[in-house]
Design an enzyme around this catalytic site. Structure first.
Site, PDB file in Angstrom:
ATOM      1  N   LYS A  44      50.427  34.888  39.160  1.00  0.00           N
ATOM      2  CA  LYS A  44      51.523  34.405  38.360  1.00  0.00           C
ATOM      3  C   LYS A  44      51.520  35.047  36.987  1.00  0.00           C
ATOM      4  CE  LYS A  44      50.640  29.822  40.276  1.00  0.00           C
ATOM      5  NZ  LYS A  44      49.866  28.626  39.985  1.00  0.00           N
ATOM      6  N   GLY A  45      50.348  35.514  36.557  1.00  0.00           N
ATOM      7  CA  GLY A  45      50.174  35.966  35.182  1.00  0.00           C
ATOM      8  C   GLY A  45      51.174  37.014  34.709  1.00  0.00           C
ATOM      9  N   GLU A  71      50.866  44.423  36.430  1.00  0.00           N
ATOM     10  CA  GLU A  71      49.814  43.422  36.222  1.00  0.00           C
ATOM     11  C   GLU A  71      49.814  42.977  34.762  1.00  0.00           C
ATOM     12  OE1 GLU A  71      47.793  41.415  37.323  1.00  0.00           O
ATOM     13  OE2 GLU A  71      46.655  42.099  39.042  1.00  0.00           O
ATOM     14  N   ASP A  72      49.384  41.754  34.523  1.00  0.00           N
ATOM     15  CA  ASP A  72      49.267  41.307  33.136  1.00  0.00           C
ATOM     16  C   ASP A  72      47.989  41.833  32.494  1.00  0.00           C
ATOM     17  OD1 ASP A  72      47.867  39.711  34.912  1.00  0.00           O
ATOM     18  OD2 ASP A  72      48.125  37.878  33.769  1.00  0.00           O
ATOM     19  N   ASP A  81      40.793  43.121  33.984  1.00  0.00           N
ATOM     20  CA  ASP A  81      39.572  42.581  33.398  1.00  0.00           C
ATOM     21  C   ASP A  81      38.402  43.314  34.062  1.00  0.00           C
ATOM     22  OD1 ASP A  81      37.622  40.982  32.315  1.00  0.00           O
ATOM     23  OD2 ASP A  81      38.567  39.098  32.760  1.00  0.00           O
ATOM     24  N   LYS A 118      41.081  45.586  29.419  1.00  0.00           N
ATOM     25  CA  LYS A 118      39.844  45.199  28.736  1.00  0.00           C
ATOM     26  C   LYS A 118      38.732  46.139  29.187  1.00  0.00           C
ATOM     27  CE  LYS A 118      39.435  40.233  28.350  1.00  0.00           C
ATOM     28  NZ  LYS A 118      38.832  39.048  28.967  1.00  0.00           N
ATOM     29  N   PHE A 126      38.473  36.106  25.714  1.00  0.00           N
ATOM     30  CA  PHE A 126      39.299  35.418  26.702  1.00  0.00           C
ATOM     31  C   PHE A 126      40.682  35.177  26.104  1.00  0.00           C
ATOM     32  CE2 PHE A 126      41.093  32.306  29.457  1.00  0.00           C
ATOM     33  CZ  PHE A 126      40.623  32.703  30.698  1.00  0.00           C
ATOM     34  N   VAL A 127      41.689  35.803  26.698  1.00  0.00           N
ATOM     35  CA  VAL A 127      43.030  35.720  26.113  1.00  0.00           C
ATOM     36  C   VAL A 127      43.978  34.866  26.952  1.00  0.00           C
ATOM     37  CG1 VAL A 127      42.993  37.812  24.701  1.00  0.00           C
ATOM     38  CG2 VAL A 127      43.572  38.007  27.126  1.00  0.00           C
ATOM     39  N   ASP A 151      46.801  32.534  31.541  1.00  0.00           N
ATOM     40  CA  ASP A 151      46.425  31.122  31.481  1.00  0.00           C
ATOM     41  C   ASP A 151      44.934  30.910  31.280  1.00  0.00           C
ATOM     42  OD1 ASP A 151      45.614  32.067  34.109  1.00  0.00           O
ATOM     43  OD2 ASP A 151      45.319  29.961  34.622  1.00  0.00           O
ATOM     44  N   ARG A 172      50.514  29.559  29.599  1.00  0.00           N
ATOM     45  CA  ARG A 172      51.282  30.730  30.038  1.00  0.00           C
ATOM     46  C   ARG A 172      52.573  30.899  29.232  1.00  0.00           C
ATOM     47  NH1 ARG A 172      48.981  32.551  34.922  1.00  0.00           N
ATOM     48  NH2 ARG A 172      48.218  30.946  36.336  1.00  0.00           N
TER      49      ARG A 172
HETATM   50  C1  PRP Z   1      44.262  37.479  36.686  1.00  0.00           C
HETATM   51  C2  PRP Z   1      45.192  38.610  36.334  1.00  0.00           C
HETATM   52  C3  PRP Z   1      44.776  39.719  37.233  1.00  0.00           C
HETATM   53  C4  PRP Z   1      43.287  39.459  37.412  1.00  0.00           C
HETATM   54  C5  PRP Z   1      42.517  40.408  36.562  1.00  0.00           C
HETATM   55  O1  PRP Z   1      44.800  36.802  37.760  1.00  0.00           O
HETATM   56  O2  PRP Z   1      46.536  38.258  36.524  1.00  0.00           O
HETATM   57  O3  PRP Z   1      45.421  39.663  38.465  1.00  0.00           O
HETATM   58  O4  PRP Z   1      43.041  38.122  37.010  1.00  0.00           O
HETATM   59  O5  PRP Z   1      41.145  40.196  36.686  1.00  0.00           O
HETATM   60  P1  PRP Z   1      40.152  41.251  37.314  1.00  0.00           P
HETATM   61  O6  PRP Z   1      40.481  42.583  36.726  1.00  0.00           O
HETATM   62  O7  PRP Z   1      38.798  40.758  36.847  1.00  0.00           O
HETATM   63  O8  PRP Z   1      40.248  41.217  38.791  1.00  0.00           O
HETATM   64  P2  PRP Z   1      44.386  35.331  38.232  1.00  0.00           P
HETATM   65  O9  PRP Z   1      43.615  35.428  39.496  1.00  0.00           O
HETATM   66  O10 PRP Z   1      43.770  34.613  37.074  1.00  0.00           O
HETATM   67  O11 PRP Z   1      45.763  34.681  38.651  1.00  0.00           O
HETATM   68  P3  PRP Z   1      47.095  34.410  37.805  1.00  0.00           P
HETATM   69  O12 PRP Z   1      47.773  35.748  37.627  1.00  0.00           O
HETATM   70  O13 PRP Z   1      47.871  33.495  38.697  1.00  0.00           O
HETATM   71  O14 PRP Z   1      46.717  33.777  36.492  1.00  0.00           O
END
Ligand code: PRP
Length: 183
Positions: A44-45, A100-101, A104, A132, A153-154, A160, A166
């Site tokens: 969802k991000g 992608e948002d 990480d 990051k 942590f953002v 979220d 969000r």
């Molecule tokens: C977050 C974000 C990426 C992922 C990045 O998604 O949207 O998809 O984590 O992390 P990584 O590089 O360590 O894999 P999340 O699973 O939190 O779901 P969301 O988008 O619904 O918040």
């Protein structure tokens, strides 16, 4: 009570985001003119970034949604990536842009990229709002990046913590007190 009370600081203001999204939109419009790209929003991000980005593009394009789950309510990546919702359309011979948002650890993106590459797209590029680099665990890089950020942590602008924050317009650093709190 304001959501901003749980933020330690504002890392990227909504004005900075708007400027950068405009630049990315212009660049993508130049590079994908006449290609009718298939833009995939990873829920969802990414939804906030995605909706701004597609409106910063002035070329014909199509949109698709995927839902991936990797974090649950924890702040650390479990490394486990689950496809909750897949795209409806075939990617074959399409110019695909995965939006992608945040990158990480890179585990999520690496998994999705491998999966989508097997579907024979004409091209596959990645556009991430935030990167990051200090946390990266796999060899993966986005083709278009909004901002490189430190290992904090953002939250906000789609991102979220435990499904909250969000809807904040700026990208903020979450106050560590919030995730150190005992349940
Ligand atoms: C977050 C974000 C990426 C992922 C990045 O998604 O949207 O998809 O984590 O992390 P990584 O590089 O360590 O894999 P999340 O699973 O939190 O779901 P969301 O988008 O619904 O918040």
């Amino acid at each position: 009570m304001s959501l901003y009370n749980d933020a330690e600081s504002i890392l990227i203001t909504k004005e900075m985001i708007a400027d950068r999204v405009r630049e990315l939109g212009a660049e993508l419009s130049r590079q994908y003119r006449d290609k009718n790209p298939l833009m995939i929003c990873v829920l969802k991000g990414s939804v906030v970034f995605f909706s701004d980005l597609i409106r910063a593009m002035d070329i014909p394009l199509e949109i698709e949604f995927m839902a991936i789950s990797s974090y649950g309510n924890s702040i650390r990546s479990s490394g486990e990536v689950k496809v909750v919702k897949d795209t409806d359309k075939s990617l074959e011979n399409r110019h695909v842009i995965l939006v992608e948002d945040i990158i990480d650890t890179g585990l999520t993106l690496s998994y999705i990229k491998n999966m989508l590459e097997r579907r024979a797209p004409a091209s596959l590029k990645i556009c991430a709002l935030l990167d990051k680099p200090d946390r990266l665990q796999v060899d993966i890089e986005a083709d278009y990046v909004g901002f490189k950020i430190p290992n904090k942590f953002v939250i906000g602008y789609g991102l979220d913590y435990a499904q909250k924050y969000r809807n904040m317009p700026d990208v903020c650093v979450l106050n560590p007190k919030i995730y150190n709190r005992q349940p």
